[in-house]
Design a protein around this motif. Structure first.
Motif, short mmCIF file in Angstrom:
data_model
loop_
_atom_site.label_atom_id
_atom_site.label_comp_id
_atom_site.label_asym_id
_atom_site.label_seq_id
_atom_site.Cartn_x
_atom_site.Cartn_y
_atom_site.Cartn_z
N GLY A 178 34.36 124.13 47.12
CA GLY A 178 33.20 124.27 47.99
C GLY A 178 32.05 124.99 47.30
O GLY A 178 30.88 124.57 47.42
N ILE A 179 32.36 126.05 46.57
CA ILE A 179 31.31 126.80 45.86
C ILE A 179 30.69 125.94 44.77
O ILE A 179 29.46 125.97 44.55
CB ILE A 179 31.89 128.10 45.26
N LEU A 180 31.51 125.14 44.08
CA LEU A 180 30.98 124.25 43.04
C LEU A 180 30.03 123.23 43.64
O LEU A 180 28.94 122.97 43.10
CB LEU A 180 32.14 123.54 42.33
N VAL A 181 30.42 122.65 44.79
CA VAL A 181 29.56 121.67 45.47
C VAL A 181 28.25 122.33 45.91
O VAL A 181 27.16 121.77 45.73
CB VAL A 181 30.29 121.07 46.69
N ALA A 182 28.35 123.52 46.50
CA ALA A 182 27.15 124.23 46.96
C ALA A 182 26.25 124.59 45.79
O ALA A 182 25.02 124.51 45.89
CB ALA A 182 27.56 125.49 47.73
N PHE A 183 26.86 124.99 44.66
CA PHE A 183 26.08 125.35 43.48
C PHE A 183 25.32 124.15 42.93
O PHE A 183 24.12 124.25 42.62
CB PHE A 183 27.02 125.92 42.40
N VAL A 184 26.00 123.02 42.83
CA VAL A 184 25.34 121.80 42.33
C VAL A 184 24.23 121.37 43.28
O VAL A 184 23.14 120.98 42.85
CB VAL A 184 26.38 120.67 42.16
N ALA A 185 24.50 121.46 44.59
CA ALA A 185 23.48 121.10 45.58
C ALA A 185 22.27 122.03 45.48
O ALA A 185 21.13 121.59 45.62
CB ALA A 185 24.08 121.15 46.99
N GLY A 186 22.54 123.32 45.24
CA GLY A 186 21.45 124.27 45.10
C GLY A 186 20.59 123.99 43.87
O GLY A 186 19.36 124.07 43.92
N ILE A 187 21.25 123.63 42.76
CA ILE A 187 20.51 123.28 41.55
C ILE A 187 19.66 122.04 41.78
O ILE A 187 18.49 121.96 41.39
CB ILE A 187 21.48 123.05 40.37
N ALA A 188 20.26 121.04 42.44
CA ALA A 188 19.54 119.80 42.72
C ALA A 188 18.32 120.05 43.60
O ALA A 188 17.25 119.45 43.40
CB ALA A 188 20.47 118.79 43.40
N ASN A 189 18.46 120.98 44.54
CA ASN A 189 17.36 121.24 45.47
C ASN A 189 16.19 121.95 44.79
O ASN A 189 15.08 121.93 45.32
CB ASN A 189 17.86 122.06 46.65
N VAL A 244 22.63 124.67 52.04
CA VAL A 244 23.25 125.36 50.91
C VAL A 244 23.45 126.84 51.22
O VAL A 244 24.50 127.42 50.91
CB VAL A 244 22.40 125.19 49.63
N SER A 245 22.46 127.46 51.85
CA SER A 245 22.58 128.87 52.22
C SER A 245 23.72 129.08 53.20
O SER A 245 24.49 130.04 53.09
CB SER A 245 21.26 129.37 52.83
N CYS A 246 23.84 128.19 54.17
CA CYS A 246 24.94 128.29 55.15
C CYS A 246 26.29 128.12 54.46
O CYS A 246 27.25 128.83 54.77
CB CYS A 246 24.77 127.25 56.25
N MET A 247 26.36 127.17 53.52
CA MET A 247 27.60 126.94 52.79
C MET A 247 28.01 128.17 51.99
O MET A 247 29.16 128.59 52.01
CB MET A 247 27.45 125.74 51.85
N PHE A 248 27.05 128.76 51.29
CA PHE A 248 27.35 129.94 50.49
C PHE A 248 27.76 131.12 51.37
O PHE A 248 28.65 131.89 51.01
CB PHE A 248 26.15 130.33 49.62
N ALA A 249 27.12 131.26 52.52
CA ALA A 249 27.47 132.36 53.42
C ALA A 249 28.91 132.22 53.91
O ALA A 249 29.68 133.19 53.92
CB ALA A 249 26.50 132.39 54.61
N VAL A 250 29.28 131.01 54.31
CA VAL A 250 30.64 130.77 54.83
C VAL A 250 31.67 130.88 53.71
O VAL A 250 32.70 131.57 53.86
CB VAL A 250 30.72 129.38 55.50
N LEU A 251 31.43 130.22 52.58
CA LEU A 251 32.39 130.22 51.48
C LEU A 251 32.57 131.61 50.88
O LEU A 251 33.68 132.00 50.51
CB LEU A 251 31.94 129.23 50.40
#
Length: 218
Positions: free
Chosen positions: A140-151, A163-170
């Motif tokens: 999940g963190i890897l997916v969120a990290f890649v999504a954050g870079i893409a954004n 992405v912020s919500c994902m990082f907060a939960v994960l």
């Protein structure tokens, strides 16, 4: 005799767990204070936002911590890492202060504290084993990290909030997982545990700050 041996082993394990927890929370408190100090200095200096340029030093410092975590140098690199993160977060804090005041920062700090103490306390009291969440959290963190870079390149507000919500939960789940690892013997290195918890708190704080900023704009 076997029963006495088993009891001795249990006492020994309990002592080791208490030692790792004590050292981890002590070092975590010290690194948070140090990163706050470097953040204040950086805010006063009005250091510009580094963006993606901060990633190379960040991963380099993480590597240094991992390589030296079993020696005294590990502590030195932990302070270097957390001090660097505190220094580089200052431009973000200055932005919120100038546009919205200190309210969102204090709210994010309060929310981060509640999440940390609540989840850590729950894990310590219930002594539940959350080791099963390890792979899910890492993916999940890897997916969120890649999504954050893409954004960074696409600049989609909805994706940024997601992405912020994902990082907060994960990151919240990661606090429970790391605390559980210490309790159940999966983690015996307090330097590694401190870095995991610190980065989790760092991500939760930034995520809450961004979410508060977005909702306030709305």
């Amino acid at each position: 005799m076997q029963k006495l041996y088993s009891q001795a082993g249990t006492v020994s394990d309990s002592t080791e767990v208490s030692k790792v927890l004590r050292n981890t929370y002590t070092l975590l408190a010290m690194t948070i204070a140090f990163s706050a100090f470097t953040a204040v200095i950086s805010m006063a200096m009005n250091v510009p936002y580094l963006g993606l340029f901060m990633l190379l030093p960040y991963f380099g410092l993480l590597y240094a911590v991992e390589k030296t975590k079993n020696s005294g140098w590990g502590i030195v690199w932990v302070f270097a890492l957390t001090g660097f993160l505190g220094f580089t977060i200052a431009p973000i804090l200055n932005y919120y202060v100038s546009s919205m005041g200190y309210a969102p920062i204090l709210t994010a700090l309060g929310g981060t504290s509640i999440i940390f103490f609540g989840l850590s306390g729950y894990t310590l009291v219930t002594r539940k084993d959350f080791s099963f969440m390890g792979n899910f959290i890492m993916v999940g963190i890897l997916v969120a990290f890649v999504a954050g870079i893409a954004n960074v390149f696409f600049n989609i507000s909805g994706l940024s909030l997601a992405v912020s919500c994902m990082f907060a939960v994960l990151s919240s789940l990661l606090i429970m997982w790391q605390t559980s690892q210490i309790i159940h013997g999966g983690e015996r290195n307090y330097i590694s545990a401190t870095v995991t918890l610190y980065v989790s708190l760092y991500n939760i704080f930034l995520s809450l700050l961004h979410i508060l900023g977005v909702t306030s704009d709305d």
